[in-house]
Design a protein around this motif. Structure first.
Motif, short mmCIF file in Angstrom:
data_model
loop_
_atom_site.label_atom_id
_atom_site.label_comp_id
_atom_site.label_asym_id
_atom_site.label_seq_id
_atom_site.Cartn_x
_atom_site.Cartn_y
_atom_site.Cartn_z
N THR A 35 -1.03 0.47 5.00
CA THR A 35 -0.32 -0.70 4.47
C THR A 35 -0.85 -1.95 5.16
O THR A 35 -1.48 -1.87 6.22
CB THR A 35 1.19 -0.59 4.74
N ILE A 36 -0.58 -3.10 4.56
CA ILE A 36 -0.99 -4.36 5.18
C ILE A 36 -0.33 -4.52 6.55
O ILE A 36 -0.95 -4.99 7.50
CB ILE A 36 -0.63 -5.55 4.27
N ALA A 55 -5.90 -10.93 -0.84
CA ALA A 55 -4.66 -11.34 -1.51
C ALA A 55 -3.68 -10.18 -1.68
O ALA A 55 -2.47 -10.40 -1.79
CB ALA A 55 -4.99 -11.94 -2.88
N SER A 56 -4.20 -8.96 -1.70
CA SER A 56 -3.34 -7.79 -1.89
C SER A 56 -4.05 -6.56 -1.34
O SER A 56 -5.25 -6.59 -1.04
CB SER A 56 -3.03 -7.58 -3.38
N LYS A 57 -3.31 -5.47 -1.25
CA LYS A 57 -3.93 -4.21 -0.81
C LYS A 57 -4.96 -3.75 -1.84
O LYS A 57 -5.97 -3.15 -1.48
CB LYS A 57 -2.86 -3.14 -0.61
N GLU A 58 -4.71 -4.07 -3.11
CA GLU A 58 -5.66 -3.69 -4.16
C GLU A 58 -7.00 -4.41 -3.97
O GLU A 58 -8.06 -3.83 -4.19
CB GLU A 58 -5.07 -4.01 -5.53
N GLY A 116 -4.81 10.17 -3.00
CA GLY A 116 -3.72 9.31 -3.43
C GLY A 116 -4.10 7.86 -3.64
O GLY A 116 -3.24 7.01 -3.81
N VAL A 117 -5.41 7.57 -3.65
CA VAL A 117 -5.86 6.19 -3.85
C VAL A 117 -5.94 5.89 -5.35
O VAL A 117 -6.60 6.63 -6.08
CB VAL A 117 -7.25 5.97 -3.22
N PRO A 118 -5.30 4.83 -5.82
CA PRO A 118 -5.44 4.47 -7.24
C PRO A 118 -6.87 4.01 -7.51
O PRO A 118 -7.47 3.31 -6.70
CB PRO A 118 -4.44 3.32 -7.42
#
Length: 205
Positions: A35-36, A55-58, A116-118
């Motif tokens: 997580t961040i 900007a995001s974890k993505e 589990g990584v998208p």
């Protein structure tokens, strides 16, 4: 060095530190635990500081995916250039692929949507273009030395990738700490069998 250049280097170093922290956490705890907040704790900064760079974890995942494929392409290119023999070149490329997965299992998971990584399939294919081109060129040179013609070279590239990914998934991704070379040996034998089958079937036709 000017002030602007120094700041750019510091920013790049911070980005690399964030990415390295994410990889370290993934290797220790799995991607689902990354997580961040945990990344910020790892580098001893606040979460808002991490968001200044990603900007995001993505976005962070995407940078890791692209960086992973760049590293893999570099390893495969070195294998490509290590020999002039067409078959040995493909075998060395397969070996380099397996060694990369063994050395960077957390990156390999990220690059292929494992653990589990998208996975954004379109981004993955864009990032993988260079490795596909390396394999395509190696296959083309091999066919020229064997006087055979592949009906669908792009499909042949995908077949080789599928073979290597299957081997890696069986022997490396789930058991990254095992110090053996079964994956490389199996990849070597499977590629040899595939090349033999292509040579025979294409000449027979």
């Amino acid at each position: 060095m000017g002030l602007k250049q120094r700041r750019e280097r510091e920013k790049q170093a911070m980005r690399e530190g964030i990415l390295e922290a994410a990889r370290h956490l993934a290797r220790q705890e799995g991607w689902s635990a990354v997580t961040i907040r945990k990344i910020a704790e790892q580098i001893e900064y606040s979460p808002p500081m991490v968001y200044e760079y990603f900007a995001s974890k993505e976005d962070l995942h995407l940078e890791l995916l692209r960086g992973g494929f760049r590293l893999l392409a570099a390893a495969m290119q070195r294998a490509f250039e290590a020999t002039e023999d067409g078959e040995e070149r493909l075998l060395r490329i397969g070996e380099a692929y397996c060694q990369f997965a063994h050395m960077y299992p957390e990156l390999y998971q990220m690059m292929h949507g494992l653990g589990g990584v998208p996975l954004d399939a379109q981004e993955r294919m864009l990032a993988a273009q260079e490795i596909c081109q390396i394999v395509l060129e190696a296959l083309t040179l091999w066919t020229q030395t064997r006087s055979v013609t592949l009906d669908d070279p792009a499909e042949a590239v995908e077949t080789l990738w599928a073979v290597l990914h299957g081997v890696v998934s069986l022997y490396i991704v789930d058991r990254p700490q095992e110090e053996d070379h079964r994956a490389e040996r199996l990849a070597w034998r499977t590629i040899q069998s595939l090349l033999t089958a292509w040579s025979f079937s294409l000449r027979a036709s």
